[in-house]
Scaffold this motif. Structure first.
Motif, PDB file in Angstrom:
ATOM      1  N   TYR A 196       0.846  -1.071   0.040  1.00 12.56           N
ATOM      2  CA  TYR A 196      -0.023  -0.074  -0.155  1.00 12.56           C
ATOM      3  C   TYR A 196       0.843   1.344   0.029  1.00 12.56           C
ATOM      4  O   TYR A 196       2.083   1.070   0.439  1.00 12.56           O
ATOM      5  CB  TYR A 196      -1.034   0.046   1.201  1.00 12.56           C
ATOM      6  CG  TYR A 196      -0.319   0.297   2.663  1.00 12.56           C
ATOM      7  CD1 TYR A 196      -0.104   1.688   2.708  1.00 12.56           C
ATOM      8  CD2 TYR A 196      -0.372  -0.874   3.280  1.00 12.56           C
ATOM      9  CE1 TYR A 196       0.420   1.974   4.072  1.00 12.56           C
ATOM     10  CE2 TYR A 196       0.201  -0.485   4.717  1.00 12.56           C
ATOM     11  CZ  TYR A 196       0.590   1.040   5.108  1.00 12.56           C
ATOM     12  OH  TYR A 196       1.080   1.256   6.297  1.00 12.56           O
ATOM     13  N   VAL A 197       0.253   2.213  -0.530  1.00 14.70           N
ATOM     14  CA  VAL A 197       1.113   3.690  -0.605  1.00 14.70           C
ATOM     15  C   VAL A 197       0.240   4.708   0.392  1.00 14.70           C
ATOM     16  O   VAL A 197      -1.043   4.862   0.339  1.00 14.70           O
ATOM     17  CB  VAL A 197       1.284   3.961  -1.865  1.00 14.70           C
ATOM     18  CG1 VAL A 197       1.729   5.598  -1.750  1.00 14.70           C
ATOM     19  CG2 VAL A 197       2.003   3.327  -2.590  1.00 14.70           C
ATOM     20  N   ALA A 198       0.963   5.480   1.395  1.00 17.10           N
ATOM     21  CA  ALA A 198       0.399   6.335   2.174  1.00 17.10           C
ATOM     22  C   ALA A 198       0.636   7.718   1.650  1.00 17.10           C
ATOM     23  O   ALA A 198       1.833   7.976   1.050  1.00 17.10           O
ATOM     24  CB  ALA A 198       0.747   6.183   3.472  1.00 17.10           C
ATOM     25  N   LEU A 199      -0.182   8.763   1.554  1.00 23.54           N
ATOM     26  CA  LEU A 199      -0.204  10.090   1.311  1.00 23.54           C
ATOM     27  C   LEU A 199      -0.554  11.016   2.346  1.00 23.54           C
ATOM     28  O   LEU A 199      -1.597  10.870   2.783  1.00 23.54           O
ATOM     29  CB  LEU A 199      -1.013  10.486   0.046  1.00 23.54           C
ATOM     30  CG  LEU A 199      -1.210  11.795  -0.491  1.00 23.54           C
ATOM     31  CD1 LEU A 199       0.364  12.100  -1.048  1.00 23.54           C
ATOM     32  CD2 LEU A 199      -2.141  11.894  -1.746  1.00 23.54           C
ATOM     33  N   GLY A 200       0.424  12.074   2.598  1.00 27.79           N
ATOM     34  CA  GLY A 200      -0.071  13.117   3.378  1.00 27.79           C
ATOM     35  C   GLY A 200       0.786  14.272   3.476  1.00 27.79           C
ATOM     36  O   GLY A 200       1.873  14.307   2.630  1.00 27.79           O
ATOM     37  N   PRO A 201       0.534  15.016   4.134  1.00 29.93           N
ATOM     38  CA  PRO A 201      -0.640  15.444   4.963  1.00 29.93           C
ATOM     39  C   PRO A 201      -1.912  15.877   4.034  1.00 29.93           C
ATOM     40  O   PRO A 201      -1.489  16.836   3.206  1.00 29.93           O
ATOM     41  CB  PRO A 201      -0.406  16.381   5.884  1.00 29.93           C
ATOM     42  CG  PRO A 201       0.672  17.328   5.168  1.00 29.93           C
ATOM     43  CD  PRO A 201       1.495  16.349   4.398  1.00 29.93           C
ATOM     44  N   VAL A 202      -2.981  15.332   4.155  1.00 32.31           N
ATOM     45  CA  VAL A 202      -4.123  15.555   3.423  1.00 32.31           C
ATOM     46  C   VAL A 202      -4.516  17.227   3.713  1.00 32.31           C
ATOM     47  O   VAL A 202      -4.811  17.954   2.824  1.00 32.31           O
ATOM     48  CB  VAL A 202      -5.259  14.928   3.561  1.00 32.31           C
ATOM     49  CG1 VAL A 202      -6.352  15.214   2.598  1.00 32.31           C
ATOM     50  CG2 VAL A 202      -4.873  13.411   2.646  1.00 32.31           C
ATOM     51  N   TYR A 203      -4.610  17.348   4.823  1.00 31.94           N
ATOM     52  CA  TYR A 203      -5.113  18.488   5.512  1.00 31.94           C
ATOM     53  C   TYR A 203      -3.781  19.198   6.585  1.00 31.94           C
ATOM     54  O   TYR A 203      -3.070  18.314   6.724  1.00 31.94           O
ATOM     55  CB  TYR A 203      -6.369  18.700   6.404  1.00 31.94           C
ATOM     56  CG  TYR A 203      -7.360  17.951   5.589  1.00 31.94           C
ATOM     57  CD1 TYR A 203      -8.119  19.092   4.665  1.00 31.94           C
ATOM     58  CD2 TYR A 203      -7.904  16.866   5.578  1.00 31.94           C
ATOM     59  CE1 TYR A 203      -9.217  18.740   4.008  1.00 31.94           C
ATOM     60  CE2 TYR A 203      -8.979  16.296   4.904  1.00 31.94           C
ATOM     61  CZ  TYR A 203      -9.611  17.291   3.964  1.00 31.94           C
ATOM     62  OH  TYR A 203     -10.776  16.848   3.136  1.00 31.94           O
ATOM     63  N   GLU A 204      -3.842  20.630   6.776  1.00 30.59           N
ATOM     64  CA  GLU A 204      -2.876  20.672   7.712  1.00 30.59           C
ATOM     65  C   GLU A 204      -3.017  19.999   9.195  1.00 30.59           C
ATOM     66  O   GLU A 204      -4.104  19.745   9.684  1.00 30.59           O
ATOM     67  CB  GLU A 204      -3.152  22.400   8.337  1.00 30.59           C
ATOM     68  CG  GLU A 204      -2.217  23.011   8.959  1.00 30.59           C
ATOM     69  CD  GLU A 204      -2.453  24.217   9.282  1.00 30.59           C
ATOM     70  OE1 GLU A 204      -1.500  24.871  10.097  1.00 30.59           O
ATOM     71  OE2 GLU A 204      -3.289  24.963   8.918  1.00 30.59           O
ATOM     72  N   LEU A 241      -4.417   2.801  -1.103  1.00 31.62           N
ATOM     73  CA  LEU A 241      -3.940   4.211  -1.012  1.00 31.62           C
ATOM     74  C   LEU A 241      -4.793   4.691   0.532  1.00 31.62           C
ATOM     75  O   LEU A 241      -5.701   4.543   0.691  1.00 31.62           O
ATOM     76  CB  LEU A 241      -4.723   5.040  -1.734  1.00 31.62           C
ATOM     77  CG  LEU A 241      -3.972   6.686  -1.633  1.00 31.62           C
ATOM     78  CD1 LEU A 241      -2.677   6.784  -1.759  1.00 31.62           C
ATOM     79  CD2 LEU A 241      -4.671   7.662  -2.868  1.00 31.62           C
ATOM     80  N   ILE A 242      -3.532   4.968   1.512  1.00 32.23           N
ATOM     81  CA  ILE A 242      -4.225   5.635   2.556  1.00 32.23           C
ATOM     82  C   ILE A 242      -3.647   6.921   3.068  1.00 32.23           C
ATOM     83  O   ILE A 242      -2.563   7.562   2.594  1.00 32.23           O
ATOM     84  CB  ILE A 242      -2.939   4.709   3.874  1.00 32.23           C
ATOM     85  CG1 ILE A 242      -2.762   3.398   3.600  1.00 32.23           C
ATOM     86  CG2 ILE A 242      -3.406   5.119   5.350  1.00 32.23           C
ATOM     87  CD1 ILE A 242      -4.379   2.523   3.717  1.00 32.23           C
ATOM     88  N   ALA A 243      -4.714   7.645   3.363  1.00 26.18           N
ATOM     89  CA  ALA A 243      -4.610   9.151   3.404  1.00 26.18           C
ATOM     90  C   ALA A 243      -4.391   9.463   4.845  1.00 26.18           C
ATOM     91  O   ALA A 243      -5.005   8.802   5.754  1.00 26.18           O
ATOM     92  CB  ALA A 243      -5.794   9.993   2.913  1.00 26.18           C
ATOM     93  N   GLU A 289      -5.121  12.021  -8.001  1.00 31.32           N
ATOM     94  CA  GLU A 289      -4.143  11.838  -8.650  1.00 31.32           C
ATOM     95  C   GLU A 289      -3.110  10.647  -8.349  1.00 31.32           C
ATOM     96  O   GLU A 289      -2.684   9.858  -9.321  1.00 31.32           O
ATOM     97  CB  GLU A 289      -3.168  13.241  -8.709  1.00 31.32           C
ATOM     98  CG  GLU A 289      -1.975  13.119  -9.445  1.00 31.32           C
ATOM     99  CD  GLU A 289      -1.027  14.592  -9.355  1.00 31.32           C
ATOM    100  OE1 GLU A 289       0.207  14.311  -9.514  1.00 31.32           O
ATOM    101  OE2 GLU A 289      -1.608  15.285  -8.774  1.00 31.32           O
ATOM    102  N   TRP A 290      -2.718  10.472  -7.049  1.00 29.52           N
ATOM    103  CA  TRP A 290      -2.334   9.397  -6.585  1.00 29.52           C
ATOM    104  C   TRP A 290      -2.819   7.981  -6.883  1.00 29.52           C
ATOM    105  O   TRP A 290      -2.400   7.164  -7.212  1.00 29.52           O
ATOM    106  CB  TRP A 290      -1.948   9.606  -5.056  1.00 29.52           C
ATOM    107  CG  TRP A 290      -0.540   9.823  -4.611  1.00 29.52           C
ATOM    108  CD1 TRP A 290       0.364   9.210  -3.678  1.00 29.52           C
ATOM    109  CD2 TRP A 290       0.194  10.753  -4.938  1.00 29.52           C
ATOM    110  NE1 TRP A 290       1.414   9.661  -3.531  1.00 29.52           N
ATOM    111  CE2 TRP A 290       1.578  10.684  -4.232  1.00 29.52           C
ATOM    112  CE3 TRP A 290       0.300  11.854  -6.071  1.00 29.52           C
ATOM    113  CZ2 TRP A 290       2.768  11.517  -4.396  1.00 29.52           C
ATOM    114  CZ3 TRP A 290       1.248  12.732  -6.039  1.00 29.52           C
ATOM    115  CH2 TRP A 290       2.384  12.696  -5.492  1.00 29.52           C
ATOM    116  N   LYS A 291      -4.206   7.941  -6.658  1.00 34.30           N
ATOM    117  CA  LYS A 291      -4.833   6.826  -7.292  1.00 34.30           C
ATOM    118  C   LYS A 291      -4.904   6.444  -8.422  1.00 34.30           C
ATOM    119  O   LYS A 291      -4.657   5.097  -8.906  1.00 34.30           O
ATOM    120  CB  LYS A 291      -6.207   6.860  -6.717  1.00 34.30           C
ATOM    121  CG  LYS A 291      -7.234   5.527  -6.668  1.00 34.30           C
ATOM    122  CD  LYS A 291      -6.616   4.539  -5.738  1.00 34.30           C
ATOM    123  CE  LYS A 291      -7.343   3.132  -5.839  1.00 34.30           C
ATOM    124  NZ  LYS A 291      -6.348   2.029  -5.160  1.00 34.30           N
ATOM    125  N   SER A 292      -4.930   7.376  -9.346  1.00 33.66           N
ATOM    126  CA  SER A 292      -4.671   6.957 -10.660  1.00 33.66           C
ATOM    127  C   SER A 292      -3.384   6.391 -11.234  1.00 33.66           C
ATOM    128  O   SER A 292      -3.097   5.858 -12.017  1.00 33.66           O
ATOM    129  CB  SER A 292      -4.877   8.246 -11.429  1.00 33.66           C
ATOM    130  OG  SER A 292      -4.188   9.189 -11.419  1.00 33.66           O
TER     131      SER A 292
END
Length: 213
Positions: free
Chosen positions: A122-130, A158-160, A148-151
Protein backbone atom coordinates in the motif's frame (compact mmCIF):
# COMPACT_ATOMS: atom_id res chain seq x y z
CA UNK A 1 -16.10 2.10 -4.59
CA UNK A 2 -12.93 0.09 -4.05
CA UNK A 3 -12.67 -2.64 -1.44
CA UNK A 4 -11.60 -0.88 1.75
CA UNK A 5 -10.24 -4.13 3.13
CA UNK A 6 -7.82 -4.65 0.24
CA UNK A 7 -4.49 -5.86 1.55
CA UNK A 8 -5.92 -6.36 5.04
CA UNK A 9 -6.16 -2.62 5.73
CA UNK A 10 -9.47 -1.29 7.05
CA UNK A 11 -11.05 2.07 6.19
CA UNK A 12 -10.13 3.38 9.66
CA UNK A 13 -6.42 3.15 10.42
CA UNK A 14 -5.49 4.56 13.86
CA UNK A 15 -1.82 5.09 14.73
CA UNK A 16 -0.78 4.65 18.37
CA UNK A 17 2.51 5.46 20.12
CA UNK A 18 2.88 2.35 22.24
CA UNK A 19 1.46 -1.03 23.18
CA UNK A 20 -0.50 0.39 26.10
CA UNK A 21 -2.51 2.66 23.83
CA UNK A 22 -3.03 -0.25 21.45
CA UNK A 23 -4.37 -2.44 24.26
CA UNK A 24 -6.86 0.31 25.18
CA UNK A 25 -8.25 0.80 21.71
CA UNK A 26 -8.08 -2.43 19.71
CA UNK A 27 -10.64 -4.34 21.86
CA UNK A 28 -13.20 -1.63 21.01
CA UNK A 29 -13.40 -3.09 17.50
CA UNK A 30 -10.45 -1.59 15.64
CA UNK A 31 -9.59 -3.73 12.59
CA UNK A 32 -6.27 -2.14 11.59
CA UNK A 33 -3.77 -0.36 13.83
CA UNK A 34 -0.25 0.95 13.40
CA UNK A 35 2.23 0.76 16.27
CA UNK A 36 4.54 3.74 15.88
CA UNK A 37 7.15 3.66 18.63
CA UNK A 38 9.73 6.42 18.77
CA UNK A 39 13.19 6.40 20.37
CA UNK A 40 13.08 3.06 22.17
CA UNK A 41 15.74 0.34 22.47
CA UNK A 42 15.35 -2.76 20.36
CA UNK A 43 14.45 -5.08 23.23
CA UNK A 44 11.64 -2.75 24.33
CA UNK A 45 10.38 -2.49 20.76
CA UNK A 46 10.31 -6.28 20.47
CA UNK A 47 8.44 -6.54 23.77
CA UNK A 48 5.84 -4.03 22.61
CA UNK A 49 5.42 -5.68 19.22
CA UNK A 50 4.93 -9.06 20.90
CA UNK A 51 2.37 -7.63 23.31
CA UNK A 52 0.59 -5.86 20.47
CA UNK A 53 0.45 -9.01 18.37
CA UNK A 54 -1.13 -10.87 21.28
CA UNK A 55 -3.88 -8.25 21.47
CA UNK A 56 -4.45 -7.84 17.76
CA UNK A 57 -4.57 -11.57 17.06
CA UNK A 58 -7.09 -12.07 19.87
CA UNK A 59 -9.27 -9.27 18.48
CA UNK A 60 -9.01 -10.04 14.76
CA UNK A 61 -7.11 -6.81 14.09
CA UNK A 62 -4.30 -6.23 11.58
CA UNK A 63 -1.10 -4.87 13.14
CA UNK A 64 1.21 -2.61 11.16
CA UNK A 65 4.63 -1.93 12.72
CA UNK A 66 6.23 1.40 11.92
CA UNK A 67 9.94 1.59 11.01
CA UNK A 68 11.33 -1.23 13.17
CA UNK A 69 11.54 -3.82 10.42
CA UNK A 70 14.14 -6.07 12.07
CA UNK A 71 12.06 -6.32 15.23
CA UNK A 72 8.89 -6.82 13.18
CA UNK A 73 10.50 -9.76 11.38
CA UNK A 74 11.80 -11.23 14.64
CA UNK A 75 8.37 -11.10 16.29
CA UNK A 76 6.43 -12.40 13.29
CA UNK A 77 4.46 -9.29 12.33
CA UNK A 78 2.56 -9.22 9.04
CA UNK A 79 3.03 -5.58 8.04
CA UNK A 80 5.78 -2.99 8.19
CA UNK A 81 5.33 0.71 7.38
CA UNK A 82 8.35 2.74 6.31
CA UNK A 83 8.89 6.44 5.82
CA UNK A 84 11.20 7.52 3.04
CA UNK A 85 14.34 7.77 5.19
CA UNK A 86 13.68 4.38 6.74
CA UNK A 87 12.92 2.93 3.32
CA UNK A 88 16.34 4.05 2.06
CA UNK A 89 18.07 2.31 4.98
CA UNK A 90 15.95 -0.86 5.13
CA UNK A 91 16.75 -4.26 3.65
CA UNK A 92 13.70 -4.63 1.43
CA UNK A 93 14.84 -8.07 0.30
CA UNK A 94 14.93 -9.30 3.89
CA UNK A 95 11.51 -7.80 4.60
CA UNK A 96 9.94 -9.52 1.62
CA UNK A 97 11.79 -12.78 2.20
CA UNK A 98 10.27 -12.86 5.68
CA UNK A 99 6.81 -12.49 4.16
CA UNK A 100 6.04 -9.05 5.55
CA UNK A 101 3.76 -6.80 3.57
CA UNK A 102 5.02 -3.28 3.10
CA UNK A 103 3.46 0.17 3.29
CA UNK A 104 5.37 3.32 2.32
CA UNK A 105 4.79 7.01 3.12
CA UNK A 106 4.86 9.50 0.25
CA UNK A 107 4.62 13.28 0.02
CA UNK A 108 5.83 14.11 -3.49
CA UNK A 109 6.09 12.74 -7.03
CA UNK A 110 9.71 11.76 -6.38
CA UNK A 111 8.79 9.90 -3.21
CA UNK A 112 5.95 8.11 -4.96
CA UNK A 113 8.34 6.89 -7.65
CA UNK A 114 10.72 5.69 -4.95
CA UNK A 115 7.90 3.86 -3.17
CA UNK A 116 6.57 2.18 -6.30
CA UNK A 117 10.07 0.96 -7.16
CA UNK A 118 9.99 -1.40 -4.17
CA UNK A 119 6.55 -2.83 -5.07
CA UNK A 120 4.74 -1.92 -1.84
CA UNK A 121 1.46 -3.44 -0.67
CA UNK A 122 0.00 0.00 0.00
CA UNK A 123 0.97 3.65 -0.39
CA UNK A 124 0.29 6.41 2.13
CA UNK A 125 -0.14 10.07 1.15
CA UNK A 126 -0.07 13.07 3.43
CA UNK A 127 -0.68 15.43 4.92
CA UNK A 128 -4.08 15.76 3.27
CA UNK A 129 -4.99 18.66 5.55
CA UNK A 130 -2.92 20.80 7.87
CA UNK A 131 -1.77 18.90 10.92
CA UNK A 132 -0.37 20.17 14.19
CA UNK A 133 0.98 16.82 15.38
CA UNK A 134 4.48 17.68 14.19
CA UNK A 135 6.20 20.21 12.00
CA UNK A 136 5.80 19.21 8.36
CA UNK A 137 7.92 20.48 5.49
CA UNK A 138 5.14 19.44 3.11
CA UNK A 139 2.13 21.63 2.41
CA UNK A 140 -1.32 20.06 2.69
CA UNK A 141 -1.88 17.83 -0.31
CA UNK A 142 -5.62 18.37 -0.72
CA UNK A 143 -8.30 16.08 -2.09
CA UNK A 144 -7.29 16.44 -5.73
CA UNK A 145 -3.89 14.98 -4.94
CA UNK A 146 -5.58 11.85 -3.59
CA UNK A 147 -7.26 11.27 -6.93
CA UNK A 148 -3.98 11.87 -8.75
CA UNK A 149 -2.15 9.37 -6.55
CA UNK A 150 -4.88 6.77 -6.96
CA UNK A 151 -4.69 7.05 -10.73
CA UNK A 152 -0.95 6.47 -10.49
CA UNK A 153 -0.99 3.45 -8.16
CA UNK A 154 -3.97 1.61 -9.63
CA UNK A 155 -5.18 -1.30 -7.54
CA UNK A 156 -2.81 -0.66 -4.64
CA UNK A 157 -4.60 0.53 -1.50
CA UNK A 158 -4.10 4.24 -0.81
CA UNK A 159 -3.93 5.45 2.79
CA UNK A 160 -4.60 9.14 3.41
CA UNK A 161 -3.20 10.83 6.52
CA UNK A 162 -3.02 14.27 8.07
CA UNK A 163 -5.69 16.40 9.68
CA UNK A 164 -8.53 14.00 8.90
CA UNK A 165 -11.65 14.10 11.08
CA UNK A 166 -14.89 12.12 10.81
CA UNK A 167 -16.45 15.18 9.16
CA UNK A 168 -13.76 15.17 6.46
CA UNK A 169 -13.39 11.41 6.04
CA UNK A 170 -16.16 10.80 3.47
CA UNK A 171 -14.62 13.33 1.12
CA UNK A 172 -11.23 11.65 1.48
CA UNK A 173 -12.66 8.25 0.60
CA UNK A 174 -14.69 9.68 -2.28
CA UNK A 175 -11.51 11.28 -3.63
CA UNK A 176 -9.92 7.84 -4.02
CA UNK A 177 -8.41 6.72 -0.71
CA UNK A 178 -9.24 3.27 0.66
CA UNK A 179 -8.38 4.18 4.23
CA UNK A 180 -7.80 7.15 6.52
CA UNK A 181 -4.95 7.10 9.03
CA UNK A 182 -5.73 9.03 12.20
CA UNK A 183 -3.67 10.16 15.18
CA UNK A 184 -4.45 13.61 16.56
CA UNK A 185 -8.22 13.41 16.26
CA UNK A 186 -8.59 10.68 18.88
CA UNK A 187 -5.35 11.16 20.83
CA UNK A 188 -6.33 14.71 21.80
CA UNK A 189 -10.01 13.97 22.36
CA UNK A 190 -11.38 14.35 25.92
CA UNK A 191 -12.54 10.72 25.68
CA UNK A 192 -10.34 8.84 23.18
CA UNK A 193 -12.38 5.64 23.46
CA UNK A 194 -15.60 7.49 22.63
CA UNK A 195 -13.92 9.14 19.67
CA UNK A 196 -12.72 5.76 18.44
CA UNK A 197 -16.36 4.66 18.65
CA UNK A 198 -17.33 7.48 16.29
CA UNK A 199 -14.66 6.37 13.84
CA UNK A 200 -15.71 2.73 14.05
CA UNK A 201 -19.30 3.66 13.20
CA UNK A 202 -17.99 5.60 10.20
CA UNK A 203 -15.84 2.68 9.05
CA UNK A 204 -18.79 0.29 9.31
CA UNK A 205 -20.78 2.56 7.01
CA UNK A 206 -17.91 2.62 4.51
CA UNK A 207 -17.75 -1.18 4.52
CA UNK A 208 -21.50 -1.36 3.92
CA UNK A 209 -21.26 1.02 0.97
CA UNK A 210 -18.32 -0.93 -0.44
CA UNK A 211 -20.31 -4.17 -0.26
CA UNK A 212 -23.16 -2.51 -2.17
CA UNK A 213 -20.97 -1.14 -4.93
Amino acid sequence: MSDVLAGGIDAFYPIVPDADWLARLVPLGVRTVQLRIKDAPSDDVRRQIAASLEVTKACGCQLVVNDFWREAIAEGADYIHLGQEDLAAADIGAIKAAGLRLGVSTHSEEELATALAVAPDYVALGPVYETKLKAMRWAPQGLSRIGEWKSRIGALPLIAIGGITPERADAVINAGAQSVAVITDFMTAPDPEARIGVWLQWAAQIRTKSAVF
